[in-house]
Motif scaffolding. Sequence first.
Motif, PDB file in Angstrom:
ATOM      1  N   ALA A  28       0.822  -1.211   0.000  1.00 34.78           N
ATOM      2  CA  ALA A  28       0.000   0.000   0.000  1.00 34.78           C
ATOM      3  C   ALA A  28       0.853   1.257   0.000  1.00 34.78           C
ATOM      4  O   ALA A  28       0.473   2.272  -0.583  1.00 34.78           O
ATOM      5  CB  ALA A  28      -0.921  -0.002   1.219  1.00 34.78           C
ATOM      6  N   SER A  48      -8.026   7.402  -5.065  1.00 32.38           N
ATOM      7  CA  SER A  48      -8.366   6.351  -4.112  1.00 32.38           C
ATOM      8  C   SER A  48      -7.459   5.140  -4.315  1.00 32.38           C
ATOM      9  O   SER A  48      -7.227   4.718  -5.448  1.00 32.38           O
ATOM     10  CB  SER A  48      -9.829   5.932  -4.290  1.00 32.38           C
ATOM     11  N   GLY A  49      -6.950   4.597  -3.210  1.00 30.92           N
ATOM     12  CA  GLY A  49      -6.068   3.453  -3.287  1.00 30.92           C
ATOM     13  C   GLY A  49      -4.604   3.789  -3.475  1.00 30.92           C
ATOM     14  O   GLY A  49      -3.765   2.891  -3.622  1.00 30.92           O
ATOM     15  N   SER A  50      -4.269   5.086  -3.454  1.00 25.77           N
ATOM     16  CA  SER A  50      -2.873   5.486  -3.676  1.00 25.77           C
ATOM     17  C   SER A  50      -2.008   5.303  -2.440  1.00 25.77           C
ATOM     18  O   SER A  50      -0.780   5.356  -2.528  1.00 25.77           O
ATOM     19  CB  SER A  50      -2.813   6.944  -4.139  1.00 25.77           C
ATOM     20  N   THR A  54      -3.482   5.549   4.324  1.00 32.39           N
ATOM     21  CA  THR A  54      -2.652   4.607   5.081  1.00 32.39           C
ATOM     22  C   THR A  54      -1.489   5.346   5.731  1.00 32.39           C
ATOM     23  O   THR A  54      -1.139   5.088   6.890  1.00 32.39           O
ATOM     24  CB  THR A  54      -2.125   3.490   4.157  1.00 32.39           C
ATOM     25  N   GLN A 226      -0.024   4.539  -6.623  1.00 27.34           N
ATOM     26  CA  GLN A 226       0.193   3.138  -6.272  1.00 27.34           C
ATOM     27  C   GLN A 226       1.228   2.985  -5.153  1.00 27.34           C
ATOM     28  O   GLN A 226       2.105   2.121  -5.195  1.00 27.34           O
ATOM     29  CB  GLN A 226       0.614   2.341  -7.512  1.00 27.34           C
TER      30      GLN A 226
END
Length: 264
Positions: A28, A48-50, A54, A226
Amino acid sequence: MLEGMMLKLQEVSKVFRVGAFGGKTMTAVDEVSFEVARGEVVSLIGESGSGKSTIGKMVLRLMSAQAGTITFDGDDITKLDKRAYYRKVQGVFQDPFSSYNPIFKADRVFSMIKEVYFPKEDDRVWRDKVASALNDVRLDAGAVTNKFPHQLSGGQLQRLLIARALLLDIDFLVADEITSMLDASTRIDVLNLLADLKLRGLGVLFITHDLALGNYISERTVVLHQGRIVEYGPTEKVFETPEHAYTRKLLASVPQLHRKWEGV
């Protein structure tokens, strides 16, 4: 901007186990390094999801990193006393309603702070401190402290959470998508509030998917793709002369208010 480095990430990585039995892994956050100084807003931008949220959770010690270090004023945050750390570092998140118990009035967030951190504080002195913190975030104590969460707007609830952080006299704020559920006028009010706090020396990690907001408020910008940093530098340079193709793609996707849509 005030002198002195406050928060520093050095080659921080986070890997999650995924799949039905956790047999696969997903990276992540991949060797991320950046810094936030006192009195500075750094925008952490990505889709989103980058990995941006986190990173915010790791800074707030809500999850741990597999590799790398996060230091606050030179100290490894994993070795600091949690209560002492949260006196200096707090977070405000995307959905303000999720931070409140609907069966209690909204000002319970202040009484909980008093119980944990200021149990010996005189009640009258504490009420004055709460009123002062609410005034700092442009809220009238009489209009909000006796209301249930559903009776207040999202903008009012976000300001209450920022006021809670101010009562702790924090040095650093993780602001994770804090304007995404607000209307346009309230969004600008909250951003201007963060700008005022920055002038007092508060460091802010401003996590957002909205490039326009990052450009509006931050001195420096980190662009994630990513889990990796693809662009990092002064906000003006990142937005005017982006070096990475992903950053250029993001900027090209932002609607231009001075132009009509040319689709068919």
